[in-house]
Write an enzyme that holds these catalytic residues in place. Sequence first.
Site, PDB file in Angstrom:
ATOM      1  N   THR A  25      11.004   0.600  -4.287  1.00 41.17           N
ATOM      2  CA  THR A  25      11.296   1.000  -5.664  1.00 41.17           C
ATOM      3  C   THR A  25      12.774   1.315  -5.845  1.00 41.17           C
ATOM      4  OG1 THR A  25      10.971   2.888  -7.154  1.00 41.17           O
ATOM      5  CG2 THR A  25      10.500   3.291  -4.877  1.00 41.17           C
ATOM      6  N   GLU A  34      13.626   3.896  -7.285  1.00 40.53           N
ATOM      7  CA  GLU A  34      13.700   5.367  -7.326  1.00 40.53           C
ATOM      8  C   GLU A  34      14.356   5.943  -6.073  1.00 40.53           C
ATOM      9  OE1 GLU A  34      10.302   7.329  -8.993  1.00 40.53           O
ATOM     10  OE2 GLU A  34       9.682   5.542 -10.059  1.00 40.53           O
ATOM     11  N   PRO A  58       9.556  18.481 -12.895  1.00 42.39           N
ATOM     12  CA  PRO A  58      10.656  18.999 -12.067  1.00 42.39           C
ATOM     13  C   PRO A  58      11.391  17.865 -11.349  1.00 42.39           C
ATOM     14  CG  PRO A  58       8.495  19.736 -11.232  1.00 42.39           C
ATOM     15  CD  PRO A  58       8.235  18.963 -12.479  1.00 42.39           C
ATOM     16  N   ALA A 109       0.846  -1.208   0.000  1.00 37.32           N
ATOM     17  CA  ALA A 109       0.000   0.000   0.000  1.00 37.32           C
ATOM     18  C   ALA A 109       0.869   1.241   0.000  1.00 37.32           C
ATOM     19  CB  ALA A 109      -0.916   0.003   1.218  1.00 37.32           C
ATOM     20  N   VAL A 115       4.938  13.707 -23.863  1.00 38.89           N
ATOM     21  CA  VAL A 115       6.282  13.193 -23.563  1.00 38.89           C
ATOM     22  C   VAL A 115       7.023  14.306 -22.826  1.00 38.89           C
ATOM     23  CG1 VAL A 115       8.465  12.410 -24.585  1.00 38.89           C
ATOM     24  CG2 VAL A 115       6.287  11.657 -25.554  1.00 38.89           C
ATOM     25  N   TYR A 118       7.767  11.401  -3.764  1.00 42.88           N
ATOM     26  CA  TYR A 118       7.428   9.965  -3.768  1.00 42.88           C
ATOM     27  C   TYR A 118       8.629   9.129  -3.348  1.00 42.88           C
ATOM     28  CZ  TYR A 118       7.002   5.244  -5.686  1.00 42.88           C
ATOM     29  OH  TYR A 118       7.029   3.881  -5.841  1.00 42.88           O
ATOM     30  N   SER A 119       9.769   9.324  -4.054  1.00 45.76           N
ATOM     31  CA  SER A 119      10.911   8.454  -3.764  1.00 45.76           C
ATOM     32  C   SER A 119      11.472   8.731  -2.371  1.00 45.76           C
ATOM     33  CB  SER A 119      11.987   8.561  -4.844  1.00 45.76           C
ATOM     34  OG  SER A 119      12.375   9.894  -5.054  1.00 45.76           O
TER      35      SER A 119
HETATM   36  P1  NAD Z   1      -0.968   1.547  -7.047  1.00 46.66           P
HETATM   37  O1  NAD Z   1      -1.012   3.035  -6.889  1.00 46.66           O
HETATM   38  O2  NAD Z   1      -1.497   0.936  -8.288  1.00 46.66           O
HETATM   39  O3  NAD Z   1      -1.759   0.861  -5.823  1.00 46.66           O
HETATM   40  C1  NAD Z   1      -1.604   1.282  -4.507  1.00 46.66           C
HETATM   41  C2  NAD Z   1      -2.691   0.616  -3.666  1.00 46.66           C
HETATM   42  O4  NAD Z   1      -2.504   1.038  -2.304  1.00 46.66           O
HETATM   43  C3  NAD Z   1      -4.119   1.018  -4.058  1.00 46.66           C
HETATM   44  O5  NAD Z   1      -4.941  -0.124  -4.092  1.00 46.66           O
HETATM   45  C4  NAD Z   1      -4.531   1.962  -2.972  1.00 46.66           C
HETATM   46  O6  NAD Z   1      -5.934   1.964  -2.724  1.00 46.66           O
HETATM   47  C5  NAD Z   1      -3.749   1.434  -1.777  1.00 46.66           C
HETATM   48  N1  NAD Z   1      -3.516   2.460  -0.756  1.00 46.66           N
HETATM   49  C6  NAD Z   1      -2.961   3.699  -0.937  1.00 46.66           C
HETATM   50  N2  NAD Z   1      -2.957   4.369   0.229  1.00 46.66           N
HETATM   51  C7  NAD Z   1      -3.473   3.531   1.163  1.00 46.66           C
HETATM   52  C8  NAD Z   1      -3.713   3.655   2.556  1.00 46.66           C
HETATM   53  N3  NAD Z   1      -3.443   4.783   3.234  1.00 46.66           N
HETATM   54  N4  NAD Z   1      -4.258   2.599   3.206  1.00 46.66           N
HETATM   55  C9  NAD Z   1      -4.574   1.466   2.543  1.00 46.66           C
HETATM   56  N5  NAD Z   1      -4.386   1.300   1.234  1.00 46.66           N
HETATM   57  C10 NAD Z   1      -3.841   2.322   0.539  1.00 46.66           C
HETATM   58  O7  NAD Z   1       0.537   1.153  -6.791  1.00 46.66           O
HETATM   59  P2  NAD Z   1       1.421   0.006  -7.470  1.00 46.66           P
HETATM   60  O8  NAD Z   1       1.999   0.525  -8.722  1.00 46.66           O
HETATM   61  O9  NAD Z   1       0.663  -1.264  -7.472  1.00 46.66           O
HETATM   62  O10 NAD Z   1       2.612  -0.083  -6.410  1.00 46.66           O
HETATM   63  C11 NAD Z   1       2.521  -0.954  -5.294  1.00 46.66           C
HETATM   64  C12 NAD Z   1       3.778  -0.854  -4.471  1.00 46.66           C
HETATM   65  O11 NAD Z   1       4.907  -1.177  -5.270  1.00 46.66           O
HETATM   66  C13 NAD Z   1       4.052   0.563  -3.938  1.00 46.66           C
HETATM   67  O12 NAD Z   1       4.570   0.433  -2.632  1.00 46.66           O
HETATM   68  C14 NAD Z   1       5.079   1.122  -4.888  1.00 46.66           C
HETATM   69  O13 NAD Z   1       5.902   2.069  -4.235  1.00 46.66           O
HETATM   70  C15 NAD Z   1       5.861  -0.126  -5.237  1.00 46.66           C
HETATM   71  N6  NAD Z   1       6.518  -0.120  -6.558  1.00 46.66           N
HETATM   72  C16 NAD Z   1       5.793   0.181  -7.684  1.00 46.66           C
HETATM   73  C17 NAD Z   1       6.429   0.138  -8.928  1.00 46.66           C
HETATM   74  C18 NAD Z   1       5.674   0.432 -10.197  1.00 46.66           C
HETATM   75  O14 NAD Z   1       6.284   0.507 -11.265  1.00 46.66           O
HETATM   76  N7  NAD Z   1       4.355   0.567 -10.171  1.00 46.66           N
HETATM   77  C19 NAD Z   1       7.789  -0.204  -9.012  1.00 46.66           C
HETATM   78  C20 NAD Z   1       8.488  -0.521  -7.834  1.00 46.66           C
HETATM   79  C21 NAD Z   1       7.828  -0.484  -6.618  1.00 46.66           C
HETATM   80  P1  TYD Z   2       5.788   6.988 -14.756  1.00 47.93           P
HETATM   81  O1  TYD Z   2       5.020   5.909 -15.430  1.00 47.93           O
HETATM   82  O2  TYD Z   2       5.033   8.107 -14.105  1.00 47.93           O
HETATM   83  O3  TYD Z   2       6.782   6.273 -13.723  1.00 47.93           O
HETATM   84  P2  TYD Z   2       8.021   6.889 -12.887  1.00 47.93           P
HETATM   85  O4  TYD Z   2       7.932   8.357 -12.893  1.00 47.93           O
HETATM   86  O5  TYD Z   2       7.789   6.306 -11.527  1.00 47.93           O
HETATM   87  O6  TYD Z   2       9.261   6.369 -13.551  1.00 47.93           O
HETATM   88  O7  TYD Z   2       6.769   7.650 -15.823  1.00 47.93           O
HETATM   89  C1  TYD Z   2       7.715   6.870 -16.540  1.00 47.93           C
HETATM   90  C2  TYD Z   2       8.550   7.828 -17.356  1.00 47.93           C
HETATM   91  O8  TYD Z   2       7.713   8.429 -18.350  1.00 47.93           O
HETATM   92  C3  TYD Z   2       9.108   8.977 -16.549  1.00 47.93           C
HETATM   93  O9  TYD Z   2      10.411   9.280 -17.046  1.00 47.93           O
HETATM   94  C4  TYD Z   2       8.165  10.129 -16.821  1.00 47.93           C
HETATM   95  C5  TYD Z   2       7.699   9.854 -18.224  1.00 47.93           C
HETATM   96  N1  TYD Z   2       6.313  10.285 -18.550  1.00 47.93           N
HETATM   97  C6  TYD Z   2       6.083  11.036 -19.700  1.00 47.93           C
HETATM   98  O10 TYD Z   2       7.011  11.391 -20.462  1.00 47.93           O
HETATM   99  N2  TYD Z   2       4.782  11.380 -19.979  1.00 47.93           N
HETATM  100  C7  TYD Z   2       3.748  11.049 -19.184  1.00 47.93           C
HETATM  101  O11 TYD Z   2       2.577  11.410 -19.485  1.00 47.93           O
HETATM  102  C8  TYD Z   2       4.005  10.270 -18.003  1.00 47.93           C
HETATM  103  C9  TYD Z   2       2.880   9.865 -17.078  1.00 47.93           C
HETATM  104  C10 TYD Z   2       5.309   9.900 -17.738  1.00 47.93           C
END
Ligand code: NAD
Ligand code: TYD
Length: 353
Positions: A136, A138, A291, A89, A217, A161-162
């Site tokens: 992550t 990040e 940014p 989460a 982009v 976020y990171s």
């Molecule tokens: P997502 O945004 O799709 O899902 C997040 C989920 O967490 C949602 O179901 C949301 O309802 C729930 N949530 C958010 N705040 C909450 C709270 N306060 N209480 C209970 N539930 C809550 O995210 P995701 O892309 O599936 O990522 C999941 C995990 O993996 C995260 O911790 C993210 O940092 C990590 N992660 C994601 C990626 C990626 O590329 N998506 C890569 C590496 C790590």
């Molecule tokens: P994103 O999917 O938001 O993941 P993260 O920022 O966690 O890497 O973005 C992936 C890459 O794509 C990132 O370099 C930002 C870029 N990006 C765009 O160029 N256009 C977009 O509309 C979005 C959402 C991301």
Amino acid sequence: MPHSDFARKIAITGGAGFIGSNLLQHMVRKYPDCLFVNIDCLTYAGNLSNLVGLEQAGNYRFEKIDIRDNQALAACFEKYQFDALIHLAAESHVDRSITGPADFIETNIGGTFNLLEIIRRTTQDGSSFRLHHISTDEVFGSLGPKGYFTEKSAYRPNSPYSASKAASDLLVRSYHKTYGLDVVTTNCSNNYGPYQFPEKLIPLIINNARNGKPLPVYGDGKQIRDWLFVTDHCEAIDLVFHKGIAGETYCIGGHNEMENISIVRLICKLLTQRLGCQPLDRLIQFVTDRPGHDRRYAIDASYIKSQLGWEPRFTFETGIKMTLDWYLENQAWLENCVSGEYRKYYETTYSNR
Ligand code: NAD
Ligand code: TYD
């Protein structure tokens, strides 16, 4: 079946999100003797229709709980007497963390702290409890044109976020060092695949392109991410959760470095072929950069390979075609996300229980 009859009771936070729902689909079927409890408060990113089919599984439960709510969490832990937790989460979108960082601090740091405290109290009697914290790449900041992130890379987060994920990783680490909690952390690269909310690059571009909308982009589009198909990530989580060494961290990546602009052009090419329409790359628009935008992420996943034998199974070429097929076959899912209609799934499925 009563909770106590299951071999293990495993909580999964964030199970209605992108990776969490893919993980639950994998784990609930693979481990029928374990109970999986999805703890999720259903933010905009939580979508229970991602879990369609699991409601009927005898070893799956859903609890609508906000991990910022200590009392509700404690009651849930009391109810199920969990043996383990996989913590996904989080607020997960960098762009949202730039316009509104508060939720990121509260959920990603505060929520993780709440969980750690409950586990610390739960394990005071000496019982074992495994916590797998999902994080992550990040947290390591940005790479130059060469080199890779490893488990030894320094933490240099650049976005709210990171930074919030980095803080949660460090809290988890400290609870292992200080209180001896049985924790493992994984730092994974960018995931893609079915059920990703269409605000992240790949589903956003697919959705906009099929609707003839501009494809934004950021900057020059030459930022690099290391893409991993989500089921490869789920298999890595399964392995680390079961076999990872307490206190260790594992980097997970796809060996798939791609510039954003190449991904956008590839999606345009594939979609143009599928839809038989005018070339969709005419919709590409270079827009103001994000940014603090990290230039390059890339993972050296040799540690998890040598220790646990994990390797990604999908190349980007295969994974992106599967992803495109999925979004084209599930246009109603996409439309429900964009319109907000998906929120009704909770009301119709769970409101009478
Ligand atoms: P997502 O945004 O799709 O899902 C997040 C989920 O967490 C949602 O179901 C949301 O309802 C729930 N949530 C958010 N705040 C909450 C709270 N306060 N209480 C209970 N539930 C809550 O995210 P995701 O892309 O599936 O990522 C999941 C995990 O993996 C995260 O911790 C993210 O940092 C990590 N992660 C994601 C990626 C990626 O590329 N998506 C890569 C590496 C790590
Ligand atoms: P994103 O999917 O938001 O993941 P993260 O920022 O966690 O890497 O973005 C992936 C890459 O794509 C990132 O370099 C930002 C870029 N990006 C765009 O160029 N256009 C977009 O509309 C979005 C959402 C991301």
